[in-house]
Design a protein around this motif. Structure first.
Motif, mmCIF file in Angstrom:
data_model
loop_
_atom_site.group_PDB
_atom_site.id
_atom_site.type_symbol
_atom_site.label_atom_id
_atom_site.label_comp_id
_atom_site.label_asym_id
_atom_site.label_seq_id
_atom_site.Cartn_x
_atom_site.Cartn_y
_atom_site.Cartn_z
ATOM 1 N N TYR A 212 -18.264 9.173 18.445
ATOM 2 C CA TYR A 212 -18.017 10.402 18.551
ATOM 3 C C TYR A 212 -19.048 11.034 19.567
ATOM 4 C CZ TYR A 212 -18.844 14.819 15.992
ATOM 5 O OH TYR A 212 -18.690 16.131 15.557
ATOM 6 N N ARG A 213 -18.422 12.073 20.193
ATOM 7 C CA ARG A 213 -19.109 12.838 21.220
ATOM 8 C C ARG A 213 -19.383 14.234 21.034
ATOM 9 N NH1 ARG A 213 -15.839 9.983 26.345
ATOM 10 N NH2 ARG A 213 -16.841 7.951 26.032
ATOM 11 N N TRP A 214 -20.574 14.676 21.584
ATOM 12 C CA TRP A 214 -20.756 16.110 21.468
ATOM 13 C C TRP A 214 -21.441 16.511 22.682
ATOM 14 C CZ3 TRP A 214 -23.351 12.348 18.505
ATOM 15 C CH2 TRP A 214 -24.724 12.412 18.624
ATOM 16 N N PRO A 215 -21.555 17.775 23.035
ATOM 17 C CA PRO A 215 -22.100 18.219 24.246
ATOM 18 C C PRO A 215 -23.570 17.601 24.188
ATOM 19 C CG PRO A 215 -20.958 19.997 23.387
ATOM 20 C CD PRO A 215 -21.137 19.123 22.521
ATOM 21 N N GLY A 216 -23.932 16.766 25.168
ATOM 22 C CA GLY A 216 -25.461 16.165 25.281
ATOM 23 C C GLY A 216 -25.805 15.155 24.666
ATOM 24 N N ARG B 222 -26.450 16.959 12.320
ATOM 25 C CA ARG B 222 -25.444 16.186 12.951
ATOM 26 C C ARG B 222 -24.639 15.275 12.027
ATOM 27 N NH1 ARG B 222 -23.166 17.697 17.333
ATOM 28 N NH2 ARG B 222 -25.159 17.980 18.153
ATOM 29 N N ALA B 223 -25.324 14.847 11.064
ATOM 30 C CA ALA B 223 -24.423 13.975 10.216
ATOM 31 C C ALA B 223 -23.456 14.756 9.305
ATOM 32 C CB ALA B 223 -25.361 13.133 9.106
#
Length: 103
Positions: A12-16, A33-34
């Motif tokens: 799972y990716r997100w900016p940064g 985030r969870a």
């Protein structure tokens, strides 16, 4: 909050940042985030270390703000049954709303 993948590993990716969730290998994830991961991935991930009946919990309700209660029952999806302090009724609280679990 501790999360793990159900079935297949998930990246799972997100900016940064990014996280790899693997079945049977819980990972500690920051609560905000969870909640986003649980909302987006649904039944592909699950919280680990679920509260048990009798445990106190705290949750962020979209309607009532921060609430506290005692777990009366648990569900396989990670949600719990509580006596809601604002409505004075039974309420099913989704796992993604919980901010503190257990004692």
């Amino acid at each position: 909050m501790r999360l793990e993948a159900v079935g297949q590993p998930i990246r799972y990716r997100w900016p940064g940042g990014e996280i790899v969730l693997i079945p049977g290998q819980p990972v500690e994830v920051e609560p905000d985030r969870a909640r986003r991961i649980l909302a987006k991935l649904g039944d592909r991930v699950r919280p680990v270390g679920l509260p048990q009946p009798g445990d106190p919990i705290r949750w962020d309700s979209p309607l009532f703000g921060t609430c506290e209660g005692e777990v009366l029952a648990t569900y396989p999806d990670g949600s719990v049954l509580v006596w809601h302090p604002a409505t004075d009724r039974l309420a099913k609280i989704p796992a993604e709303w919980m901010t503190e679990r257990g004692r």
